[in-house]
Each structure stands twice: as structure tokens, then as C-alpha cells.
Write an enzyme that holds these catalytic residues in place. Sequence first.
Site, PDB file in Angstrom:
ATOM      1  N   SER A 149       0.857  -1.190   0.000  1.00  0.00           N
ATOM      2  CA  SER A 149       0.000   0.000   0.000  1.00  0.00           C
ATOM      3  C   SER A 149       0.894   1.241   0.000  1.00  0.00           C
ATOM      4  O   SER A 149       2.104   1.146   0.254  1.00  0.00           O
ATOM      5  CB  SER A 149      -0.891   0.011   1.245  1.00  0.00           C
ATOM      6  OG  SER A 149      -0.081   0.218   2.396  1.00  0.00           O
ATOM      7  N   SER A 201     -10.166 -10.878   4.169  1.00  0.00           N
ATOM      8  CA  SER A 201      -9.746 -11.567   5.392  1.00  0.00           C
ATOM      9  C   SER A 201     -10.952 -12.190   6.102  1.00  0.00           C
ATOM     10  O   SER A 201     -12.069 -11.678   6.013  1.00  0.00           O
ATOM     11  CB  SER A 201      -9.031 -10.592   6.339  1.00  0.00           C
ATOM     12  OG  SER A 201      -7.687 -10.431   5.934  1.00  0.00           O
ATOM     13  N   ASP A 207      -0.953  -1.440  -4.058  1.00  0.00           N
ATOM     14  CA  ASP A 207      -2.318  -1.621  -3.569  1.00  0.00           C
ATOM     15  C   ASP A 207      -2.965  -0.243  -3.366  1.00  0.00           C
ATOM     16  O   ASP A 207      -2.372   0.626  -2.712  1.00  0.00           O
ATOM     17  CB  ASP A 207      -2.221  -2.373  -2.224  1.00  0.00           C
ATOM     18  CG  ASP A 207      -3.540  -2.923  -1.737  1.00  0.00           C
ATOM     19  OD1 ASP A 207      -4.454  -3.087  -2.554  1.00  0.00           O
ATOM     20  OD2 ASP A 207      -3.636  -3.212  -0.523  1.00  0.00           O
ATOM     21  N   GLY A 224     -10.516  -6.920   0.629  1.00  0.00           N
ATOM     22  CA  GLY A 224     -11.207  -7.087   1.906  1.00  0.00           C
ATOM     23  C   GLY A 224     -11.599  -8.522   2.175  1.00  0.00           C
ATOM     24  O   GLY A 224     -12.677  -8.804   2.715  1.00  0.00           O
ATOM     25  N   ASN A 247      -7.255 -10.426  -2.022  1.00  0.00           N
ATOM     26  CA  ASN A 247      -6.376  -9.610  -1.166  1.00  0.00           C
ATOM     27  C   ASN A 247      -6.546  -9.948   0.307  1.00  0.00           C
ATOM     28  O   ASN A 247      -7.665  -9.865   0.842  1.00  0.00           O
ATOM     29  CB  ASN A 247      -6.738  -8.128  -1.327  1.00  0.00           C
ATOM     30  CG  ASN A 247      -6.310  -7.561  -2.659  1.00  0.00           C
ATOM     31  OD1 ASN A 247      -5.864  -8.279  -3.542  1.00  0.00           O
ATOM     32  ND2 ASN A 247      -6.436  -6.252  -2.803  1.00  0.00           N
ATOM     33  N   SER A 270      -5.379  -8.135   6.698  1.00  0.00           N
ATOM     34  CA  SER A 270      -5.720  -8.127   8.128  1.00  0.00           C
ATOM     35  C   SER A 270      -5.461  -9.459   8.822  1.00  0.00           C
ATOM     36  O   SER A 270      -4.974  -9.484   9.961  1.00  0.00           O
ATOM     37  CB  SER A 270      -7.193  -7.734   8.316  1.00  0.00           C
ATOM     38  OG  SER A 270      -7.410  -6.447   7.794  1.00  0.00           O
TER      39      SER A 270
HETATM   40  O1  G3H Z   1      -6.702  -2.213   1.802  1.00  0.00           O
HETATM   41  C1  G3H Z   1      -5.821  -1.772   2.528  1.00  0.00           C
HETATM   42  C2  G3H Z   1      -4.685  -2.609   2.967  1.00  0.00           C
HETATM   43  O2  G3H Z   1      -5.059  -3.501   3.988  1.00  0.00           O
HETATM   44  C3  G3H Z   1      -3.499  -1.758   3.305  1.00  0.00           C
HETATM   45  O3  G3H Z   1      -3.589  -1.166   4.549  1.00  0.00           O
HETATM   46  O4  G3H Z   1      -2.945   1.221   4.121  1.00  0.00           O
HETATM   47  O5  G3H Z   1      -2.833   0.231   6.451  1.00  0.00           O
HETATM   48  O6  G3H Z   1      -1.177  -0.450   4.683  1.00  0.00           O
HETATM   49  P1  G3H Z   1      -2.584   0.049   4.992  1.00  0.00           P
HETATM   50  P1  13P Z   2      -8.381  -7.257   4.465  1.00  0.00           P
HETATM   51  O1  13P Z   2      -8.374  -6.056   5.339  1.00  0.00           O
HETATM   52  O2  13P Z   2      -9.688  -7.979   4.514  1.00  0.00           O
HETATM   53  O3  13P Z   2      -7.234  -8.171   4.710  1.00  0.00           O
HETATM   54  O4  13P Z   2      -8.231  -6.739   2.940  1.00  0.00           O
HETATM   55  C1  13P Z   2      -6.986  -6.350   2.438  1.00  0.00           C
HETATM   56  C2  13P Z   2      -7.082  -5.628   1.146  1.00  0.00           C
HETATM   57  O5  13P Z   2      -8.098  -5.578   0.484  1.00  0.00           O
HETATM   58  C3  13P Z   2      -5.869  -4.971   0.661  1.00  0.00           C
HETATM   59  O6  13P Z   2      -6.106  -4.216  -0.482  1.00  0.00           O
HETATM   60 ZN    ZN Z   3      -8.063  -3.367  -0.631  1.00  0.00          ZN
END
Ligand code: G3H
Ligand code: 13P
Ligand code: ZN
Length: 324
Positions: A56, A225, A93, A223, A265, A268
Site C-alpha cells: 500500500s 480476510s 495496492d 477485503g 487480497n 488483516s
Molecule cells: O486495503 C488496505 C490494505 O489492507 C493496506 O492497509 O494502508 O494500512 O497499509 P494500509
Molecule cells: P483485508 O483487510 O480484509 O485483509 O483486505 C486487504 C485488502 O483488500 C488490501 O487491499
Molecule cells: Zn483493498
Amino acid sequence: MISYKELGLVNSRELFTKAVKGGYAIPAFNFNNMEQLQAIIAACVETKSPVILQVSSGARKYANQTLLRYMAQGAVEYAKELGCNIPIVLHLDHGDTLELCKSCIEYGFSSVMIDGSHHDYNKNVELTAQVVEYAHKYDVSVEGELGILAGVEDEVSAEHHTYTQPEEVQDFVQKTGVDSLAISIGTSHGAFKFKPGQNPEIRLDILAEIERRIPGFPIVLHGASSVPQDIVAQINQYGGKLKDSIGIPEEQLRAAAKSAVCKVNIDSDGRLAMTAAIRKTLFDNPAEFDPRKYLGPARDMLKALYIHKINNVLGSDGKASIND
Ligand code: G3H
Ligand code: 13P
Ligand code: ZN
């Protein structure tokens, strides 16, 4: 300018074509440090799975762009050393600007996401098309997004889902030239997706309608997880204070991965697994202060989680060979 090809990375195009045909999904695991990267590569080599290393913009700031380039190159060499030359993608990401996507491509990313889903439709098309035009000059693949997921990503949070409208997907794909499309069908970002007692549901009917309109086109699920309850319980047993929450049931993800969903993806669940192991190790050994003694078990737990996801949820085990 460093080409990802010099680093031994691949873009995601061919991996997606095979995944859609083969009825499985490629894991996209987020990382920002060495132990996470070691766990991802070790798990994918052991299961012979292709992998998308996902970064990210926050993770890029945290880890440093130059270090990340060498970490990705190191990951390719590490996989070979472990005995399997698995295909590895380095992917941005939730990129939010053309400038960020350009910068990642210049630092060796083989794939970028431009997430224009918070803009209105026309602005999303315009921004995504600009990124595609730039990225394709360097043979970098691009993921776009239509629809808004609930939950938190970077600093942006949305309370409710805005499901992807199937009527828009064909026009969006044609006008932008994206290589894959992230959709919103009930998954949600973060570790606090649904309250216990709620009934999380991936809208496979919307997915089917999207597939009908763009047959065989690579679809991405963010999303994804599952918020494993045993891992949350371990965190709270050893001093954590996480509120009760449930995630996306793994059987539903498995069903989606058998369709045109070819990238899933997961961030989490990995964060939860690392935290659970670190908390337990420090609780059991309060005098410990060598980071290797608690990051090592965290890395082991993460690797076990990823192997489980690959074998039992995504079905990408054994798909690393170019002939699969
Ligand atoms: O979708 C978002 C990812 O889980 C990345 O999260 O921006 O805290 O690294 P972050
Ligand atoms: P989770 O928060 O469900 O792991 O999703 C991660 C994600 O979509 C990263 O782009
Ligand atoms: Zn995402």
C-alpha cells in the site's frame, strides 16, 4: 528507471488468464517488513503457488521505496534458493494518483492498482485510463476498481458497501483498458468487518452478472480476510483488547475463487496472526528482549496461515509452473 523484468518479477496478466481458466485465485498478500516477506515466500515456495506481493502507499512510506525494490529482487532470489522459481508480482495496492503509480513503476513494480472508486464514474474512467496508458508502455499491468467497499483502507473509510453495478463494468473495462477489475460484492476492509451474529454474504449473484457481461475478464476481491476466531481469541487471551468481530467465511471465498475471481487480497488476517504470536511469546517469556525470539514465532504463524489460505481457500497450490 528500473524495469521489474531486471528484478526477475512478472506482471499479472498471464497469471490471471491461467487462474480464471483453472478456477483458482492468486494470493495477494500485503507486506511492509522482512519477516512478512520471508513468510510469504516460504509459504508460496512450499505450496508451489504464484504470488502477488502487495504494497500500500502507507507500507511504501514505512518500508522505503528503495529498500522495497531490493526486497522484491531478494524475494525472487530467495524463492530460487528455497528450490522453486515461483512467479512473483510486485503490486501497488490502492494507488490514488497517476504520480504514485508512475513512481512505483519507476522503482520496479510490475503491477499497479489505481483506485478511482471514490471519484464519480467519469473521473474514475479518466484517471484509470491515464494510468493504463502510462503503465502499458512498460508492460506493467493495471487493476481498476468499481464500487466501494465498506471498512477502512489507508485513511479513507466507508461505513456501507456500494455494490458494483454490473451495467457499468463493460463500459469501464473498454474505456480504460484495465487488465483486471476490483469489485464490491460484500467484502470489507480491515479486522472489524461484521459483528458476531451478522451474516456476511459475498453477493455471488452480482459476481455472476458481472461475469456474464465481461466473460473471462479477471476480477479482484479486496477485503477478503476471514478474521479467524482462534487467532483473535489468542490475542485477547494474552493481553490484547480486540473487540469481537467476524470476517468473510472461507467457503464463500473458495466459491468466488472458482469463478472469474483470480486475485484475493489478504492483509488483516496476517496482521492478526503476527500479533497473536508476538503477544503469546512475550506473555510466556516476559524477560525476552531479542526481537528474533518473538518475530521468529510470528513469522512461523504467518507462514502457516498463508499455507492454509493457498491450499484451502484460493486453490493456487501447485500452480507456480508456467505450464499449469
Ligand atoms: O486495503 C488496505 C490494505 O489492507 C493496506 O492497509 O494502508 O494500512 O497499509 P494500509
Ligand atoms: P483485508 O483487510 O480484509 O485483509 O483486505 C486487504 C485488502 O483488500 C488490501 O487491499
Ligand atoms: Zn483493498
